[in-house]
Design a protein around this motif. Structure first.
Motif, PDB file in Angstrom:
ATOM      1  N   LYS A   1      10.064 -38.188-117.004  1.00  5.08           N
ATOM      2  CA  LYS A   1       8.621 -37.971-117.121  1.00  5.08           C
ATOM      3  C   LYS A   1       8.309 -36.467-117.070  1.00  5.08           C
ATOM      4  O   LYS A   1       7.515 -35.958-117.864  1.00  5.08           O
ATOM      5  CB  LYS A   1       7.899 -38.712-115.991  1.00  5.08           C
ATOM      6  CG  LYS A   1       6.398 -38.650-116.074  1.00  5.08           C
ATOM      7  CD  LYS A   1       5.759 -39.454-114.930  1.00  5.08           C
ATOM      8  CE  LYS A   1       4.267 -39.268-114.908  1.00  5.08           C
ATOM      9  NZ  LYS A   1       3.632 -39.902-113.774  1.00  5.08           N
ATOM     10  N   MET A   2       8.954 -35.771-116.144  1.00 10.21           N
ATOM     11  CA  MET A   2       8.724 -34.333-116.017  1.00 10.21           C
ATOM     12  C   MET A   2       9.211 -33.605-117.272  1.00 10.21           C
ATOM     13  O   MET A   2       8.558 -32.689-117.762  1.00 10.21           O
ATOM     14  CB  MET A   2       9.433 -33.779-114.781  1.00 10.21           C
ATOM     15  CG  MET A   2       9.076 -32.334-114.489  1.00 10.21           C
ATOM     16  SD  MET A   2       9.724 -31.747-112.923  1.00 10.21           S
ATOM     17  CE  MET A   2      11.382 -31.337-113.416  1.00 10.21           C
ATOM     18  N   GLN A   3      10.339 -34.045-117.811  1.00  6.26           N
ATOM     19  CA  GLN A   3      10.882 -33.419-119.014  1.00  6.26           C
ATOM     20  C   GLN A   3       9.914 -33.584-120.189  1.00  6.26           C
ATOM     21  O   GLN A   3       9.687 -32.644-120.954  1.00  6.26           O
ATOM     22  CB  GLN A   3      12.236 -34.040-119.334  1.00  6.26           C
ATOM     23  CG  GLN A   3      13.045 -33.258-120.334  1.00  6.26           C
ATOM     24  CD  GLN A   3      14.465 -33.814-120.453  1.00  6.26           C
ATOM     25  OE1 GLN A   3      14.709 -34.995-120.216  1.00  6.26           O
ATOM     26  NE2 GLN A   3      15.389 -32.960-120.836  1.00  6.26           N
ATOM     27  N   LYS A   4       9.328 -34.774-120.322  1.00  6.44           N
ATOM     28  CA  LYS A   4       8.352 -35.006-121.392  1.00  6.44           C
ATOM     29  C   LYS A   4       7.130 -34.105-121.213  1.00  6.44           C
ATOM     30  O   LYS A   4       6.621 -33.525-122.169  1.00  6.44           O
ATOM     31  CB  LYS A   4       7.899 -36.475-121.399  1.00  6.44           C
ATOM     32  CG  LYS A   4       8.808 -37.387-122.143  1.00  6.44           C
ATOM     33  CD  LYS A   4       8.216 -38.805-122.174  1.00  6.44           C
ATOM     34  CE  LYS A   4       9.249 -39.799-122.650  1.00  6.44           C
ATOM     35  NZ  LYS A   4       8.880 -41.165-122.389  1.00  6.44           N
ATOM     36  N   GLN A   5       6.648 -33.996-119.976  1.00  6.52           N
ATOM     37  CA  GLN A   5       5.473 -33.169-119.702  1.00  6.52           C
ATOM     38  C   GLN A   5       5.777 -31.692-119.965  1.00  6.52           C
ATOM     39  O   GLN A   5       4.939 -30.970-120.497  1.00  6.52           O
ATOM     40  CB  GLN A   5       4.988 -33.360-118.258  1.00  6.52           C
ATOM     41  CG  GLN A   5       3.654 -32.687-117.982  1.00  6.52           C
ATOM     42  CD  GLN A   5       2.527 -33.181-118.892  1.00  6.52           C
ATOM     43  OE1 GLN A   5       2.316 -34.369-119.054  1.00  6.52           O
ATOM     44  NE2 GLN A   5       1.812 -32.256-119.501  1.00  6.52           N
ATOM     45  N   MET A   6       6.983 -31.263-119.625  1.00  2.44           N
ATOM     46  CA  MET A   6       7.380 -29.872-119.904  1.00  2.44           C
ATOM     47  C   MET A   6       7.328 -29.603-121.397  1.00  2.44           C
ATOM     48  O   MET A   6       6.860 -28.551-121.828  1.00  2.44           O
ATOM     49  CB  MET A   6       8.809 -29.604-119.404  1.00  2.44           C
ATOM     50  CG  MET A   6       8.917 -29.271-117.942  1.00  2.44           C
ATOM     51  SD  MET A   6      10.642 -29.074-117.408  1.00  2.44           S
ATOM     52  CE  MET A   6      11.119 -27.612-118.297  1.00  2.44           C
TER      53      MET A   6
ATOM     54  N   ALA B   1       2.153 -19.185-115.825  1.00  2.00           N
ATOM     55  CA  ALA B   1       1.103 -20.060-115.305  1.00  2.00           C
ATOM     56  C   ALA B   1       1.325 -21.509-115.735  1.00  2.00           C
ATOM     57  O   ALA B   1       1.069 -22.440-114.970  1.00  2.00           O
ATOM     58  CB  ALA B   1      -0.264 -19.571-115.775  1.00  2.00           C
ATOM     59  N   THR B   2       1.804 -21.713-116.962  1.00  2.00           N
ATOM     60  CA  THR B   2       1.983 -23.058-117.496  1.00  2.00           C
ATOM     61  C   THR B   2       3.309 -23.681-117.085  1.00  2.00           C
ATOM     62  O   THR B   2       3.363 -24.826-116.657  1.00  2.00           O
ATOM     63  CB  THR B   2       1.903 -23.033-119.040  1.00  2.00           C
ATOM     64  OG1 THR B   2       0.646 -22.486-119.418  1.00  2.00           O
ATOM     65  CG2 THR B   2       2.036 -24.422-119.633  1.00  2.00           C
ATOM     66  N   MET B   3       4.384 -22.919-117.213  1.00  3.49           N
ATOM     67  CA  MET B   3       5.713 -23.485-117.024  1.00  3.49           C
ATOM     68  C   MET B   3       6.291 -23.205-115.631  1.00  3.49           C
ATOM     69  O   MET B   3       7.246 -23.846-115.221  1.00  3.49           O
ATOM     70  CB  MET B   3       6.672 -22.932-118.090  1.00  3.49           C
ATOM     71  CG  MET B   3       6.203 -23.181-119.526  1.00  3.49           C
ATOM     72  SD  MET B   3       5.838 -24.906-119.935  1.00  3.49           S
ATOM     73  CE  MET B   3       7.493 -25.576-119.977  1.00  3.49           C
ATOM     74  N   GLY B   4       5.719 -22.259-114.914  1.00  2.00           N
ATOM     75  CA  GLY B   4       6.244 -21.885-113.603  1.00  2.00           C
ATOM     76  C   GLY B   4       6.266 -23.031-112.614  1.00  2.00           C
ATOM     77  O   GLY B   4       7.130 -23.085-111.743  1.00  2.00           O
ATOM     78  N   LYS B   5       5.336 -23.956-112.756  1.00  2.00           N
ATOM     79  CA  LYS B   5       5.271 -25.081-111.812  1.00  2.00           C
ATOM     80  C   LYS B   5       6.546 -25.920-111.854  1.00  2.00           C
ATOM     81  O   LYS B   5       6.927 -26.506-110.859  1.00  2.00           O
ATOM     82  CB  LYS B   5       4.044 -25.945-112.093  1.00  2.00           C
ATOM     83  CG  LYS B   5       4.027 -26.585-113.464  1.00  2.00           C
ATOM     84  CD  LYS B   5       2.718 -27.302-113.739  1.00  2.00           C
ATOM     85  CE  LYS B   5       2.648 -27.727-115.185  1.00  2.00           C
ATOM     86  NZ  LYS B   5       1.319 -27.657-115.724  1.00  2.00           N
ATOM     87  N   TYR B   6       7.209 -25.931-112.997  1.00  2.00           N
ATOM     88  CA  TYR B   6       8.429 -26.738-113.113  1.00  2.00           C
ATOM     89  C   TYR B   6       9.588 -26.086-112.358  1.00  2.00           C
ATOM     90  O   TYR B   6      10.322 -26.750-111.654  1.00  2.00           O
ATOM     91  CB  TYR B   6       8.803 -26.962-114.583  1.00  2.00           C
ATOM     92  CG  TYR B   6       7.747 -27.754-115.308  1.00  2.00           C
ATOM     93  CD1 TYR B   6       7.539 -29.097-115.034  1.00  2.00           C
ATOM     94  CD2 TYR B   6       6.924 -27.146-116.256  1.00  2.00           C
ATOM     95  CE1 TYR B   6       6.538 -29.827-115.677  1.00  2.00           C
ATOM     96  CE2 TYR B   6       5.926 -27.855-116.906  1.00  2.00           C
ATOM     97  CZ  TYR B   6       5.741 -29.196-116.613  1.00  2.00           C
ATOM     98  OH  TYR B   6       4.768 -29.902-117.254  1.00  2.00           O
ATOM     99  N   SER B   7       9.720 -24.775-112.484  1.00  2.00           N
ATOM    100  CA  SER B   7      10.825 -24.109-111.769  1.00  2.00           C
ATOM    101  C   SER B   7      10.544 -24.063-110.262  1.00  2.00           C
ATOM    102  O   SER B   7      11.466 -24.160-109.466  1.00  2.00           O
ATOM    103  CB  SER B   7      11.070 -22.698-112.325  1.00  2.00           C
ATOM    104  OG  SER B   7       9.912 -21.906-112.212  1.00  2.00           O
ATOM    105  N   ARG B   8       9.278 -23.946-109.879  1.00  2.00           N
ATOM    106  CA  ARG B   8       8.942 -23.959-108.434  1.00  2.00           C
ATOM    107  C   ARG B   8       9.329 -25.304-107.830  1.00  2.00           C
ATOM    108  O   ARG B   8       9.827 -25.381-106.725  1.00  2.00           O
ATOM    109  CB  ARG B   8       7.460 -23.687-108.211  1.00  2.00           C
ATOM    110  CG  ARG B   8       7.095 -22.223-108.336  1.00  2.00           C
ATOM    111  CD  ARG B   8       5.684 -21.967-107.822  1.00  2.00           C
ATOM    112  NE  ARG B   8       4.650 -22.674-108.558  1.00  2.00           N
ATOM    113  CZ  ARG B   8       4.094 -22.249-109.692  1.00  2.00           C
ATOM    114  NH1 ARG B   8       4.478 -21.105-110.230  1.00  2.00           N
ATOM    115  NH2 ARG B   8       3.158 -22.939-110.284  1.00  2.00           N
ATOM    116  N   GLY B   9       9.117 -26.377-108.585  1.00  2.00           N
ATOM    117  CA  GLY B   9       9.429 -27.720-108.085  1.00  2.00           C
ATOM    118  C   GLY B   9      10.908 -27.974-107.954  1.00  2.00           C
ATOM    119  O   GLY B   9      11.332 -28.864-107.235  1.00  2.00           O
TER     120      GLY B   9
END
Length: 101
Positions: A15-20, A90-98
């Protein structure tokens, strides 16, 4: 018991991969316009760092000082690149923070 948790984790990852991918496509479709001082040069890029437009105000063209024009083009391009970097973070940073990256 372990199998159920693993399946759940895999579903969350998919799900996260699709959202990314969706977020990256939206970012790539945006345009970013960098400007030199006094808007004498503007450079427009896509979120994929591809230049789509470059506008040079005739007032920026001094035959006796070509370096000034080059500096303005660099300023406009660098301004646009900074905007793209900020939007990407701002857009993609949330994925690496997680992920603790």
């Amino acid at each position: 018991m372990m199998g159920g948790n693993m399946q759940s984790l895999m579903r969350q990852a998919q799900k996260m991969q699709k959202q990314m991918k969706v977020d990256q496509e939206k970012l790539n479709a945006q345009t970013f316009t960098g400007k030199a001082p006094d808007d004498l040069v503007t450079a427009t890029f896509t979120g994929e760092h591809k230049m789509t437009d470059l506008v040079v105000n005739p007032a920026a063209i001094d035959p006796d000082d070509p370096d000034m024009l080059a500096d303005m083009v660099l300023a406009a391009v660098n301004d646009a690149m900074s905007q793209i970097d900020e939007a990407t973070q701002a857009t993609m940073g949330k994925y690496s923070r997680g992920m603790g990256l």
